[in-house]
Write a protein that holds these residues in place. Structure first.
Motif, PDB file in Angstrom:
ATOM      1  N   ARG A 102      15.730 -10.711 -23.937  1.00  0.00           N
ATOM      2  CA  ARG A 102      16.635 -11.349 -24.903  1.00  0.00           C
ATOM      3  C   ARG A 102      16.967 -10.386 -26.038  1.00  0.00           C
ATOM      4  NH1 ARG A 102      13.184 -15.926 -24.313  1.00  0.00           N
ATOM      5  NH2 ARG A 102      12.200 -15.322 -26.268  1.00  0.00           N
ATOM      6  N   ASP A 103      15.953  -9.676 -26.523  1.00  0.00           N
ATOM      7  CA  ASP A 103      16.174  -8.719 -27.602  1.00  0.00           C
ATOM      8  C   ASP A 103      17.113  -7.598 -27.167  1.00  0.00           C
ATOM      9  OD1 ASP A 103      14.525 -10.193 -29.238  1.00  0.00           O
ATOM     10  OD2 ASP A 103      12.781  -8.863 -29.006  1.00  0.00           O
ATOM     11  N   ILE A 104      16.917  -7.123 -25.955  1.00  0.00           N
ATOM     12  CA  ILE A 104      17.780  -6.065 -25.429  1.00  0.00           C
ATOM     13  C   ILE A 104      19.213  -6.575 -25.299  1.00  0.00           C
ATOM     14  CG2 ILE A 104      18.307  -4.689 -23.367  1.00  0.00           C
ATOM     15  CD1 ILE A 104      15.314  -4.241 -23.062  1.00  0.00           C
ATOM     16  N   ALA A 105      19.371  -7.789 -24.758  1.00  0.00           N
ATOM     17  CA  ALA A 105      20.709  -8.366 -24.614  1.00  0.00           C
ATOM     18  C   ALA A 105      21.372  -8.545 -25.978  1.00  0.00           C
ATOM     19  CB  ALA A 105      20.631  -9.700 -23.885  1.00  0.00           C
ATOM     20  N   LYS A 106      20.593  -8.956 -26.953  1.00  0.00           N
ATOM     21  CA  LYS A 106      21.135  -9.142 -28.307  1.00  0.00           C
ATOM     22  C   LYS A 106      21.580  -7.803 -28.891  1.00  0.00           C
ATOM     23  CE  LYS A 106      19.805 -10.788 -32.887  1.00  0.00           C
ATOM     24  NZ  LYS A 106      18.717 -11.295 -33.712  1.00  0.00           N
ATOM     25  N   LEU A 107      20.759  -6.769 -28.724  1.00  0.00           N
ATOM     26  CA  LEU A 107      21.117  -5.448 -29.228  1.00  0.00           C
ATOM     27  C   LEU A 107      22.341  -4.884 -28.513  1.00  0.00           C
ATOM     28  CD1 LEU A 107      17.599  -3.824 -29.668  1.00  0.00           C
ATOM     29  CD2 LEU A 107      19.186  -4.517 -31.462  1.00  0.00           C
ATOM     30  N   GLU A 108      22.444  -5.114 -27.206  1.00  0.00           N
ATOM     31  CA  GLU A 108      23.611  -4.651 -26.462  1.00  0.00           C
ATOM     32  C   GLU A 108      24.869  -5.362 -26.929  1.00  0.00           C
ATOM     33  OE1 GLU A 108      22.511  -5.188 -22.378  1.00  0.00           O
ATOM     34  OE2 GLU A 108      21.512  -3.243 -22.266  1.00  0.00           O
ATOM     35  N   ALA A 109      24.765  -6.665 -27.209  1.00  0.00           N
ATOM     36  CA  ALA A 109      25.909  -7.415 -27.709  1.00  0.00           C
ATOM     37  C   ALA A 109      26.337  -6.892 -29.079  1.00  0.00           C
ATOM     38  CB  ALA A 109      25.579  -8.899 -27.790  1.00  0.00           C
ATOM     39  N   GLU A 110      25.367  -6.595 -29.935  1.00  0.00           N
ATOM     40  CA  GLU A 110      25.683  -6.037 -31.256  1.00  0.00           C
ATOM     41  C   GLU A 110      26.337  -4.669 -31.122  1.00  0.00           C
ATOM     42  OE1 GLU A 110      22.101  -6.003 -33.554  1.00  0.00           O
ATOM     43  OE2 GLU A 110      22.023  -8.187 -33.712  1.00  0.00           O
TER      44      GLU A 110
END
Length: 177
Positions: free
Chosen positions: A64-72
């Motif tokens: 989830r953290d990786i997906a959030k960082l990729e979205a940012e």
């Protein structure tokens, strides 16, 4: 002081590794002996499956953290592309304004061919007076002392003195006295 802390941390890590290997050996021994003591086996597997605190990473949380960082990151890239588009648009507007300013300066200086003068203006760093000195053929002459030999007063009077004399000599005198 730092060496003592590092040495203490290294010793602690060796003790934890030794304790984990002892637990693994006990679990293997109890499985090999075929012990039917369910409570003891359950305790040893629980102790084995629970890693030390602070060293665990939740895989789902990590994803989830990786997906959030990729979205940012993707949002930041899109924003940067938007800024690049705005910058290009602003640069085009500035160039258009500069061209309009140069054109008005050329017209004010009496330029005959604005397009040709605009093309050469960059050679003189935008200085209209330098261009006027280097290429006077692009500008209307401001010197009124030169004459083409014509009558600068305007259209001639059809009945000027010479015309009257010619009519009288030919006998075409239209005036009745």
């Amino acid at each position: 002081m730092a060496d003592q802390n590092n040495a203490g941390n290294g010793a602690q890590a060796q003790q934890e590794a030794g304790a984990q290997s002892q637990q693994a050996q006990q679990t293997e021994q109890s499985a090999a002996q075929g012990t039917d003591n369910g409570a003891q086996a359950q305790q040893s597997t629980q102790a084995q499956s629970a890693p030390p605190a602070g060293n665990t990473v939740n895989a789902h949380k990590h994803q989830r953290d990786i997906a959030k960082l990729e979205a940012e990151r993707d949002a930041a890239r899109a924003e940067a592309e938007g800024y690049k588009g705005l910058k290009a648009e602003f640069d085009a507007w500035k160039a258009e304004q500069a061209a309009a300013k140069a054109e008005s300066a050329l017209k004010a200086a009496g330029c005959i061919d604005v397009v040709a003068a605009s093309a050469r203006l960059s050679e003189f760093d935008g200085d209209v007076e330098k261009l006027k000195g280097a290429a006077p053929y692009l500008f209307a002459s401001s010197d009124k002392s030169k004459s083409t030999g014509g009558n600068p007063k305007g259209t001639p009077d059809p009945e000027d003195e010479r015309t009257k004399n010619m009519r009288t000599l030919m006998g075409l005198d239209t005036e009745k006295e």
